[in-house]
Motif scaffolding. Structure first.
Motif: not given
Length: 705
Positions: A371-387
């Motif tokens: 969410m912080g990356d999105v609000l900062a306007g980053r170009t590409a974000v990759f996240a792994d949710l392992v739950a």
């Protein structure tokens, strides 16, 4: 202009006063209902005096939380993250006791344990009130997010081109996602796929033989998973075990991939990696395993903890959820034992804490970071949710425990989507998985022996005297150990004893047998001269589907029961896959096995468990009733859920084969957003995927463009 500034200041002041008033009321209510907590005033104990004391206390606690808490968290950043979570209550309670002592007239009395409860309630109420007020004031909310985004980008305005968020739902297979959508477990995803105007398309893809996060995510993020035959394997030339979820192993695999491809990865351009095994070339990383071995102030793998826990309300909420998840796991495992649910594996020891880390702590920190990356306007974000992957290993891919995790993952996706709606640039959200999971009783549970026992019997070696700790390959386990500052070695499970004895390793339902005293890969002929009964003992066992060995005369050979042999170097894939023992594993099995056969560090004997296509069950060589790592069933069929603004993954209904080809698709999509500044094309032989595997034509009903 001046009047507008005054109006903004006035609205901010109103929000502060409202939060203060609500906090004061909360303090009064807690003083009335908790016997060990009292508010007193030197001028008397009238309602007015006590209310004034409460107001002073609420103000002091609010200021301390705003000013002191971030400093305390930064000071404790070198403390294990889970320990910090457990210290949250103590730290918050200490701040409350200090706040009560600062009241100019009167004060308060509270037992330490009561102070913890009061402080937690105060933080939660203040956070909820502040958030509610900000959301109601849309203009103020957007301005605050805009200021936050500009500050995080160093004052530079965000680009107007779309950004992309890649959310990896670890272990969620295509069929499981469809089930979750159709049964209402994931309404956010269902909204993207359903209705009169769907916004996303769902595309299944096929993994390589090694259907596990290390191979898949390395290929997806870095464009190459060459020479990753399994989750763990023995490298004879270096005399070491390689394990994908070890910091040193992940760093080495990433180095090899970068060297092979000539580029740093998918996230090189203004990218961020969150909760992954590999960085993808991102400059901004948090909870990324390949950089976790770094030490000192430049280690950014733990930066996400500070960003999240610096908010006292976040810390309290996560700590409460952590305890709740531990209790939930203990309750669910106890119920499963009492009801004698089968298949079942042991879920004691540290597992409840590891599950809570994966499903609560890592989820909360990763989602907040995205969410912080999105609000900062980053170009590409990759996240792994392992739950899901962690819970499904121990409870089963279609268990009620796993379904509950899917529902919570959907809420996390919804949070990120809401943040994207307020971002300074448009965003396209892509969901994907690295593999699925196949159910089934463990090999040992079904047949009473481990793969190692069977190999030793075939070698005419005595059964191992000492019982070994069950091998577990869940991706969250070592991330939790790193967060706890528990030392994590570079190997796992089986270690070479006598050099003449085989090393037997497990990767879900894929087994690897190596003989460390023989340089290079042993051939079938060498194995049979040394251990005449070994290959037949393995191939004829009902729990084993097939073996891969190298023959001096025929090259790559697949061996099965009743003397079945399939040569991989001369027959067409259609004829090969129609023959026993590969027939039950379906389309693409021969190509996947052939590719692995060409790896420098393939084991002397590769062993794939049996697979029942009627039930979809396999037999893991690890302590898992939901497994992945080899061929057979849903483990090899993950998904790619992409916005319709992107071009279809492949034209003409062709099937996505292998993680390297998924990487090329994602790079193309980034190019569609950003233009020529993102390299898209990687030179490949015409008509092949990134590994030289022929692209296979196939049409999927779920892939609608």
């Amino acid at each position: 202009m001046v009047g507008e500034r005054w109006r903004k200041a006035g609205r901010a002041a109103v929000r502060v006063v409202v939060v203060w008033a609500v906090s004061t009321l909360t303090l009064l209510v807690l003083a009335a209902i908790l016997p060990d907590f009292r508010l007193t005033s030197e001028s008397g104990n009238s309602l007015t005096d006590i209310a004034l004391t409460a107001a002073w206390g609420a103000a002091a606690f609010g200021l301390l939380s705003a000013l002191v808490w971030p400093i305390v968290v930064r000071a404790f950043l070198l403390v294990p993250a889970l320990v910090l979570g457990l210290l949250v209550f103590f730290l918050n309670g200490s701040l409350l006791l200090i706040a009560l002592s600062l009241i100019p007239s009167g004060g308060g009395e509270a037992q330490p344990e009561t102070a913890v409860v009061v402080a937690a309630a105060m933080s939660a109420v203040a956070s909820a009130t502040s958030t509610a007020l900000a959301v109601r004031d849309d203009d103020a909310y957007r301005r605050r997010l805009s200021r936050l985004a500009v500050r995080r980008r160093g004052g530079e305005p965000a680009p107007e081109t779309p950004g992309t968020v890649f959310l990896q739902l670890d272990g969620v297979g295509h069929d499981v996602l469809r089930y979750a959508v159709d049964s209402g477990l994931m309404p956010t995803v269902a909204g993207w796929l359903g209705g009169e105007q769907p916004t996303h398309r769902l595309t299944p893809w096929r993994t390589d033989w090694s259907s596990q996060t290390g191979a898949s995510q390395l290929g997806i993020l870095h464009g190459s998973n060459h020479d990753v035959p399994a989750f763990r394997w023995y490298e004879k030339d270096a005399g070491r075990l390689m394990v994908c979820n070890r910091p040193a192993g992940a760093a080495e695999l990433q180095r090899r991939a970068v060297e092979r491809t000539g580029h740093d990865g998918l996230l090189t351009l203004d990218g961020a990696g969150r909760g992954n095994l590999f960085s993808g070339g991102a400059e901004q990383v948090a909870l990324v395993l390949s950089v976790a071995a770094r030490r000192g102030k430049n280690n950014r793998s733990r930066a996400g903890y500070f960003a999240y826990f610096s908010d006292a309300a976040n810390a309290v909420r996560t700590a409460v959820s952590f305890v709740d998840e531990v209790c939930r796991e203990i309750t669910q495992s106890t119920r499963a034992r009492m009801r004698k649910v089968t298949p079942r594996v042991k879920r004691g020891g540290l597992y409840p804490l590891i599950r809570a880390f994966a499903t609560v702590v890592e989820r909360d920190v990763v989602v907040a970071a995205v969410m912080g990356d999105v609000l900062a306007g980053r170009t590409a974000v990759f996240a792994d949710l392992v739950a899901y992957d962690e819970v499904a290993h121990h409870s089963g891919p279609r268990s009620r425990d796993a379904e509950q995790v899917l529902a919570r993952l959907d809420r996390s996706i919804a949070l990120i989507a809401k943040a994207a709606a307020h971002a300074p640039r448009p965003y396209r959200i892509v969901l994907l998985s690295d593999h699925g999971q196949s159910p089934g009783e463990t090999f040992q549970g079904a047949y009473g022996v481990t793969l190692k026992d069977l190999v030793r019997a075939g070698c005419r070696l005595p059964r191992a005297r000492r019982a070994e700790r069950p091998v577990r390959g869940a991706e969250a386990r070592d991330a939790a150990k790193i967060a706890l500052h528990v030392p994590v070695g570079d190997g796992d499970g089986e270690r070479p004893g006598r050099r003449s004895e085989p090393v037997v390793l497990a990767s879900g339902n894929l087994g690897l047998v190596s003989f460390p005293d023989v340089p290079g890969r042993m051939t079938r002929e060498q194995i049979e001269r040394r251990h005449p009964a070994l290959l037949s003992t393995l191939a004829e066992h009902p729990g084993i589907g097939f073996l891969l060995v190298q023959s001096e005369e025929h090259g790559a050979l697949v061996l099965g029961a009743d003397g079945a042999e399939v040569r991989l170097d001369e027959e067409s894939d259609e004829a090969t896959e129609a023959a026993r023992p590969l027939a039950v594993f379906g389309r693409g099995a021969a190509a996947a096995v052939r590719r692995t056969d060409g790896f420098p560090h393939v084991a002397d004997i590769m062993v794939n468990s049996a697979y029942d296509p009627a039930t979809g069950r396999v037999h893991a060589f690890e302590e898992q009733i939901g497994s992945h790592g080899g061929l057979g069933g849903e483990q090899s069929r993950p998904f790619l859920l992409s916005p319709l603004e992107f071009s279809p993954p492949l034209a003409d209904g062709r099937e996505l084969v292998g993680a390297e080809q998924v990487h090329e698709v994602l790079r193309r999509w980034l190019g569609e957003c950003e233009g020529p500044q993102v390299p898209v094309e990687i030179s490949r032989p015409e008509g092949t995927s990134g590994a030289g595997i022929p692209i296979i034509e196939h049409s999927w009903q779920d892939d609608s463009s």
